[in-house]
Design a protein around this motif. Structure first.
Motif, short mmCIF file in Angstrom:
data_model
loop_
_atom_site.label_atom_id
_atom_site.label_comp_id
_atom_site.label_asym_id
_atom_site.label_seq_id
_atom_site.Cartn_x
_atom_site.Cartn_y
_atom_site.Cartn_z
N ILE A 58 0.83 -1.21 0.00
CA ILE A 58 0.00 0.00 0.00
C ILE A 58 0.86 1.26 0.00
N PHE A 59 1.87 1.29 0.90
CA PHE A 59 2.74 2.48 0.94
C PHE A 59 3.47 2.65 -0.39
N ASN A 114 1.78 -6.92 13.71
CA ASN A 114 1.61 -6.30 12.40
C ASN A 114 0.23 -5.71 12.20
N LEU A 160 -0.01 -1.96 12.07
CA LEU A 160 0.61 -1.43 10.85
C LEU A 160 -0.30 -1.65 9.64
N ILE A 161 -0.88 -2.86 9.56
CA ILE A 161 -1.79 -3.15 8.45
C ILE A 161 -2.99 -2.20 8.52
N PHE A 190 -3.14 0.74 9.95
CA PHE A 190 -2.75 2.11 9.62
C PHE A 190 -2.59 2.28 8.11
N SER A 191 -1.98 1.29 7.47
CA SER A 191 -1.72 1.43 6.04
C SER A 191 -3.03 1.45 5.25
N VAL A 192 -3.98 0.57 5.62
CA VAL A 192 -5.22 0.58 4.85
C VAL A 192 -6.08 1.79 5.21
#
Lengths: 221, 242
Positions: free
Chosen positions: A178-179, B168, B171-172, B174-176
């Motif tokens: 995604i990043f 994780n 982090l997952i 936050f990213s989505v």
């Protein structure tokens, strides 16, 4: 701390990755093959190819890490090398990290280096951006290799472990994908994306070696 | 005090009473919540009319999906540190049930999404993606356990993976979250208290409680089965030796 075993593990993994037939050309061929299939599959419209190109390269990087990592610890567990690593007294996390890094240098970095060429194949405009993207691909693929390494270590004693690695590692690849995509497409929320990509890669480098070490101790039992 | 829970005998005694209670109370809560949700509460046109009634399953399923992964991670952690066998038995029982509720959340979400938002699935919706990857984490955990050749190895490998997954998850998430979301922002637990009208909130909370109780009861039944299976295996081995 005795660093000699760590260096030896690095050289061993690097030599293995290069020696197995075509060396770095093999994963490169895999990436190239996967990339070439895309225009055949979805059509040759330039605008479409330009839009999907970066994503295809990310997917190919993720796939190639999964393909090449299958044997990274399995062979060591089978022939007893793993037991010897554990007896050297060097930290197992450092040995696992060294092996993963060697594999990335042999199979991940060459793919990232070839990415500008592939981007041109996908009708990207030739510009310095492609070099910046090369850096992002290199950074992101490092995280792919470290998380994939956790999957490889966990399935080191499993037959047909390659299939297992992919289902274990897939959710862990998400932040990088995604990043990485955000950093390249420049959509909403993409301002800090390159930094976030770097941060998530560093996170992988910091956490994954310890998980690999725990998994490898399990594999050696 | 906590280690008292690690005694399988005490657990068998406790769960013999608790599991049926959980089933009974859970069934009552779920049925009352469904009755309220399907027949009593007024429909909300803004949320798609009658289809919003799926909320009384969808939202509890989403809560359960998250809660069960947390429970899996905690059980794995406890097993990895203290090696209480009961913690591993719990983790083994939680994973498939958590996967079922996660899949239920995705399915009901798609059913709600089609008439309301005009799509079964939206790739850049943060919460859909988080829940989908939660499902993958559960499936990966189950596949890894299943492929190990001994119980001890399955427990260790599973615990490592569950813990790696758990660190994780933020982090997952936050990213989505950087993607846009079709979902409304949080409306039950907020700093100013619930924003939802009480007529919806009460059946929703009771329904959530019911799903939680049902989940707890099923986990206990699975654990009881597993304890007895291990006992049978041990007795069989003893009989073969003697």
């Amino acid at each position: 701390m005795n660093a000699a075993p760590i260096w030896a593990a690095f050289r061993q993994a690097f030599a293995e990755a290069w020696a197995g037939g075509a060396g770095a050309l093999l994963p490169l061929g895999f990436l190239g093959g996967a990339a070439v299939l895309v225009p055949l599959g979805i059509g040759t419209e330039s605008s479409i190819l330009r839009a999907v190109g970066p994503g295809i390269i990310w997917v190919a990087l993720a796939l190639s890490s999964l393909v090449t990592l299958e044997r990274i610890f399995q062979a060591d567990a089978e022939d007893g090398t793993l037991d010897l690593w554990l007896q050297t007294g060097a930290p197992m996390a450092a040995i696992a990290a060294a092996k993963t890094l060697a594999h990335w240098l042999a199979a991940g970095l060459p793919l990232a280096l070839a990415s500008p060429l592939l981007a041109l194949m996908f009708q990207a405009q030739a510009s310095l951006d492609l070099i910046a993207h090369l850096g992002l691909y290199a950074l992101g693929s490092l995280a792919f290799f470290f998380w994939g390494g956790v999957g490889a270590a966990l399935s080191a004693t499993v037959r047909r472990g390659g299939l297992l690695i992919s289902i274990i590692a897939l959710p862990l690849y998400v932040p990088t994908a995604i990043f990485g995509a955000l950093a390249m497409t420049g959509g909403i929320g993409s301002d800090g994306a390159p930094m976030l990509l770097a941060a998530s890669t560093l996170f992988a480098c910091a956490v994954a070696p310890y998980a690999m070490a725990a998994a490898l101790r399990l594999a050696a039992d | 005090m906590w280690s008292a829970f690690a005694n399988p005998h005490k657990f068998l005694k406790f769960s013999a009473v608790a599991a049926p209670l959980f089933y009974g109370a859970g069934a009552l809560c779920i049925l009352w919540g469904l009755w309220q949700g399907l027949w009593i509460v007024p429909k909300d046109e803004y949320q798609g009319g009658d289809i919003m009634r799926v909320m009384f399953i969808h939202v509890p399923a989403a809560w359960l999906a998250m809660a069960s992964y947390s429970a899996l991670a905690v059980a794995s952690f406890v097993w990895f540190i203290w090696r209480h066998e009961l913690a591993d038995i719990a983790a083994k029982a939680i994973a498939p049930l958590g996967a079922v509720w996660t899949a239920l959340c995705l399915a009901t979400g798609a059913i709600w999404g089609k008439p309301t938002w005009g799509t079964w699935w939206q790739w850049d919706d943060a919460r859909m993606m988080s829940v989908l990857f939660l499902l993958f984490l559960f499936l990966g955990y189950m596949a890894l356990r299943a492929s190990m050749d001994s119980r001890q190895k399955a427990a260790r490998a599973g615990a490592i993976l569950a813990m790696v997954g758990a660190i994780n998850v933020p982090l997952i998430k936050f990213s989505v979250d950087l993607f846009t979301s079709l979902h409304q922002p949080a409306s039950v637990i907020t700093a100013d208290g619930p924003k939802m009208a009480a007529v919806y909130l009460t059946p929703l909370l009771i329904s959530g409680l019911g799903h939680g109780l049902l989940f707890g009861g099923l986990v206990m039944t699975h654990m009881r089965t597993e304890i007895r299976q291990r006992r049978i295996a041990r007795l069989t081995a003893q009989a073969l030796e003697g």
